[in-house]
Motif scaffolding. Sequence first.
Motif, PDB file in Angstrom:
ATOM      1  N   ASP A   1       0.863  -1.141   0.097  1.00  0.00           N
ATOM      2  CA  ASP A   1      -0.041  -0.229  -0.053  1.00  0.00           C
ATOM      3  C   ASP A   1       0.950   1.344   0.050  1.00  0.00           C
ATOM      4  OD1 ASP A   1      -3.279   0.632   0.365  1.00  0.00           O
ATOM      5  OD2 ASP A   1      -2.062   2.357   1.143  1.00  0.00           O
TER       6      ASP A   1
ATOM      7  N   SER B   1     -11.703   2.775   2.357  1.00  0.00           N
ATOM      8  CA  SER B   1     -12.390   1.823   3.385  1.00  0.00           C
ATOM      9  C   SER B   1     -12.270   2.495   4.712  1.00  0.00           C
ATOM     10  CB  SER B   1     -11.564   0.480   3.139  1.00  0.00           C
ATOM     11  OG  SER B   1     -11.769  -0.117   1.988  1.00  0.00           O
TER      12      SER B   1
ATOM     13  N   ASP C   1     -15.558   7.172  -4.220  1.00  0.00           N
ATOM     14  CA  ASP C   1     -15.671   5.856  -4.760  1.00  0.00           C
ATOM     15  C   ASP C   1     -16.010   6.007  -6.183  1.00  0.00           C
ATOM     16  OD1 ASP C   1     -15.264   3.208  -4.386  1.00  0.00           O
ATOM     17  OD2 ASP C   1     -17.305   2.730  -3.852  1.00  0.00           O
TER      18      ASP C   1
HETATM   19  C1  LIG Z   1     -18.377   8.597   1.885  1.00  0.00           C
HETATM   20  C2  LIG Z   1     -18.462   7.290   1.476  1.00  0.00           C
HETATM   21  C3  LIG Z   1     -19.376   6.389   2.162  1.00  0.00           C
HETATM   22  C4  LIG Z   1     -19.559   5.053   1.884  1.00  0.00           C
HETATM   23  N1  LIG Z   1     -20.260   4.139   2.722  1.00  0.00           N
HETATM   24  C5  LIG Z   1     -20.502   2.834   2.352  1.00  0.00           C
HETATM   25  C6  LIG Z   1     -21.121   2.083   3.151  1.00  0.00           C
HETATM   26  O1  LIG Z   1     -22.121   2.471   4.005  1.00  0.00           O
HETATM   27  N2  LIG Z   1     -21.282   0.685   2.655  1.00  0.00           N
HETATM   28  C7  LIG Z   1     -20.817   0.240   1.725  1.00  0.00           C
HETATM   29  O2  LIG Z   1     -20.951  -0.998   1.284  1.00  0.00           O
HETATM   30  N3  LIG Z   1     -19.821   1.120   0.814  1.00  0.00           N
HETATM   31  C8  LIG Z   1     -19.623   2.375   1.273  1.00  0.00           C
HETATM   32  N4  LIG Z   1     -18.707   2.974   0.501  1.00  0.00           N
HETATM   33  C9  LIG Z   1     -18.111   2.493  -0.420  1.00  0.00           C
HETATM   34  C10 LIG Z   1     -16.777   1.766   0.137  1.00  0.00           C
HETATM   35  O3  LIG Z   1     -16.307   2.595   1.397  1.00  0.00           O
HETATM   36  C11 LIG Z   1     -15.721   1.474  -0.981  1.00  0.00           C
HETATM   37  O4  LIG Z   1     -16.457   1.206  -2.203  1.00  0.00           O
HETATM   38  C12 LIG Z   1     -14.679   0.546  -0.508  1.00  0.00           C
HETATM   39  O5  LIG Z   1     -14.124   1.068   0.550  1.00  0.00           O
HETATM   40  C13 LIG Z   1     -13.497   0.762  -1.731  1.00  0.00           C
HETATM   41  O6  LIG Z   1     -12.498  -0.307  -1.037  1.00  0.00           O
HETATM   42  P1  LIG Z   1     -11.164  -0.568  -2.140  1.00  0.00           P
HETATM   43  O7  LIG Z   1     -10.453  -1.532  -1.326  1.00  0.00           O
HETATM   44  O8  LIG Z   1     -11.613  -0.655  -3.503  1.00  0.00           O
HETATM   45  O9  LIG Z   1     -10.582   0.879  -1.969  1.00  0.00           O
HETATM   46  P2  LIG Z   1      -9.500   1.439  -0.618  1.00  0.00           P
HETATM   47  O10 LIG Z   1      -9.782   1.211   0.297  1.00  0.00           O
HETATM   48  O11 LIG Z   1      -9.432   3.030  -1.249  1.00  0.00           O
HETATM   49  O12 LIG Z   1      -8.117   0.779  -0.857  1.00  0.00           O
HETATM   50  C14 LIG Z   1      -7.366   0.983  -1.858  1.00  0.00           C
HETATM   51  C15 LIG Z   1      -5.914   1.118  -1.410  1.00  0.00           C
HETATM   52  O13 LIG Z   1      -4.912   1.217  -2.403  1.00  0.00           O
HETATM   53  C16 LIG Z   1      -3.832   2.135  -2.223  1.00  0.00           C
HETATM   54  N5  LIG Z   1      -3.244   2.452  -3.375  1.00  0.00           N
HETATM   55  C17 LIG Z   1      -3.802   3.585  -4.216  1.00  0.00           C
HETATM   56  N6  LIG Z   1      -2.753   3.670  -5.200  1.00  0.00           N
HETATM   57  C18 LIG Z   1      -1.874   2.999  -5.051  1.00  0.00           C
HETATM   58  C19 LIG Z   1      -0.391   2.702  -5.377  1.00  0.00           C
HETATM   59  N7  LIG Z   1      -0.128   3.341  -6.605  1.00  0.00           N
HETATM   60  N8  LIG Z   1       0.482   1.878  -4.763  1.00  0.00           N
HETATM   61  C20 LIG Z   1       0.026   1.397  -3.829  1.00  0.00           C
HETATM   62  N9  LIG Z   1      -1.206   1.439  -3.283  1.00  0.00           N
HETATM   63  C21 LIG Z   1      -1.930   2.328  -3.792  1.00  0.00           C
HETATM   64  C22 LIG Z   1      -4.496   2.988  -1.222  1.00  0.00           C
HETATM   65  O14 LIG Z   1      -3.469   3.932  -0.383  1.00  0.00           O
HETATM   66  C23 LIG Z   1      -5.862   2.304  -0.486  1.00  0.00           C
HETATM   67  O15 LIG Z   1      -5.264   2.000   0.676  1.00  0.00           O
HETATM   68  C24 LIG Z   1     -18.579   4.292   0.981  1.00  0.00           C
HETATM   69  C25 LIG Z   1     -17.894   5.249   0.149  1.00  0.00           C
HETATM   70  C26 LIG Z   1     -17.984   6.558   0.568  1.00  0.00           C
HETATM   71  C27 LIG Z   1     -16.891   7.619  -0.160  1.00  0.00           C
END
Ligand SMILES: Cc1cc2nc3c(=O)[nH]c(=O)nc-3n(C[C@H](O)[C@H](O)[C@H](O)COP(=O)(O)OP(=O)(O)OC[C@H]3O[C@@H](n4cnc5c(N)ncnc54)[C@H](O)[C@@H]3O)c2cc1C
Length: 508
Positions: free
Chosen positions: A64, A73, A336
């Motif tokens: 990460d 997340s 998102d």
């Molecule tokens: C305000 C808000 C409220 C929400 N509420 C809900 C809810 O109530 N229920 C629900 O189901 N969903 C909800 N969601 C959606 C949900 O939170 C997201 O869909 C989910 O957290 C996405 O997870 P992810 O693993 O794709 O991304 P992330 O959690 O962003 O993980 C991606 C990771 O990749 C890393 N990264 C990025 N670029 C690089 C790179 N070049 N090299 C290495 N690492 C990198 C980042 O640092 C990050 O830690 C909400 C979203 C928002 C914005």
Amino acid sequence: MNIIPINTQIAKPISYWIDSTPDTFYPSVSHHVLVDVAIVGAGIVGVTAATMLKKAGKTVALIDANQIAGGVSGHTTAKVTSLHQLIYAELIQQFGEEKARIYAESNQAALEYIAQTVSAENIDCDFSRESAYTFAENDENLELIKKEVEAALKLGLPVSFVRKTSLPFVIAGAIKLDNQAQFHPRKYLQHLVKSIPGEGSHVFERTRVVNVEEENPCRVITDNFTIQAQKVLITTNIPILDAGLYFAKTYPKRSYIIGAAINPEIAPQGMFIGSGEKYYSIRTTPYLNGLLLLIGGGGHKVGTVTNTEEIYQDLENYGRSRFGIDSFEYRWSSQDYVSFDKLPYIGRLTPLSQHVFVATGFSLWGMTKGTMAAMLLKDLVLEIDHPWSQLYDATRATPFITPEGLKQNLDVGTHWIGDRIKGFGDSLKDVPNNQGQVVQVDGQKVAAYRDENGTVHAVSAICSHLGCVVAWNNAEKSWDCPCHGARFNCEGKVLHGPAVNDLDQVST
Ligand SMILES: Cc1cc2nc3c(=O)[nH]c(=O)nc-3n(C[C@H](O)[C@H](O)[C@H](O)COP(=O)(O)OP(=O)(O)OC[C@H]3O[C@@H](n4cnc5c(N)ncnc54)[C@H](O)[C@@H]3O)c2cc1C
Ligand code: FES
């Protein structure tokens, strides 16, 4: 916007989930590494997939750029539910009953996976079973709620139509789905990640991946060393690789949350979301000896609103008028990627990819969809057929021709061309204290922020992803790209992808 200028306490500008958990300090990558699977991005998708693959006997490297669950997340509302506001009637209409049923079943399965993991590993993460509601405040959206009840029942979800909830205001009606859940996402993910390091597996934090070369083995290139892996999962919320055009099959939606202590006796029970053009999302979570009420809303496309401070004020006004709150502890925002056809993209990066996989487009419902993505990615790596994989196939072509796809890509084109030829102010002197502005200096577009002390921080205004002009976000003090949602701090450092490179420095 109707703003009541009362603020008895300045809310902390940090996510409650981040504020209430310790930072993690897994090492940065400091040597060349060889593993079976490299997982880029440690949010809910990456962490869940990494733990599943390690359990299945693979060696993994979870990498990460920042910290475990420090991205979306760590800034979510963390409702764990298959009731995604209003979706089932539309899915049936668009894809038919069979595919809509897979959507419902796969989200329910992800919810149960989280529940079973919490129970089996005794994870202390404020997990609780709750009912989920989508409500209509007035008759205008009531028909949509009734249609959603009908559609969800057809698909086997045990929903009901209710006219009363524990919300302290009158509603016209709501769809209710019992036995859903909520949790503290960072406590959950910080627990899961502990099982990864050792026996040839690694967790690397503060390690930015700048490219992935699909070879045999694949080369995951970080800002220091290269990690070699048979398979690579790109779980960076929006893929950092341009192949597959995921930035053009989604649009970035930013949304805002405030947190306020609430007397448990008057707090609503359950998880709620409104309907219609403007809606709010509501839940509570354990806080000190009581409860913290979370109110979310104000969603908009990234980079299209400069006065984001007004959005927090609107959420606070809602808290005051609807819940009698007069003091706010927290405020934060995140974004998102919204999929044009409403389904996430999970699978091969491109039709030709054999070793690189992605997951994105959770449309603000990634707690279940992200977990479900991890389940699918695990099976793709292990070469096990999965009954959901076709529906979510990341390389499906249809999203480009949806009305939303055409509209959003036209908008990107307008920004790419329009903002580059648009006139901007031409003097750094005109940038007021505590504000950011794009100015034109010697023919160059400069993103200039003047801090409280009058010092100017100047960087190139040209986004390092594909060259759109970034826009100022006043509440977060960041430069946000209206094209595909990359964000940068006022020193130009990447805060959110798809960009992997910082904005160029400019000397003033
Ligand atoms: C305000 C808000 C409220 C929400 N509420 C809900 C809810 O109530 N229920 C629900 O189901 N969903 C909800 N969601 C959606 C949900 O939170 C997201 O869909 C989910 O957290 C996405 O997870 P992810 O693993 O794709 O991304 P992330 O959690 O962003 O993980 C991606 C990771 O990749 C890393 N990264 C990025 N670029 C690089 C790179 N070049 N090299 C290495 N690492 C990198 C980042 O640092 C990050 O830690 C909400 C979203 C928002 C914005
Ligand atoms: S995020 Fe693609 S051009 Fe900025």
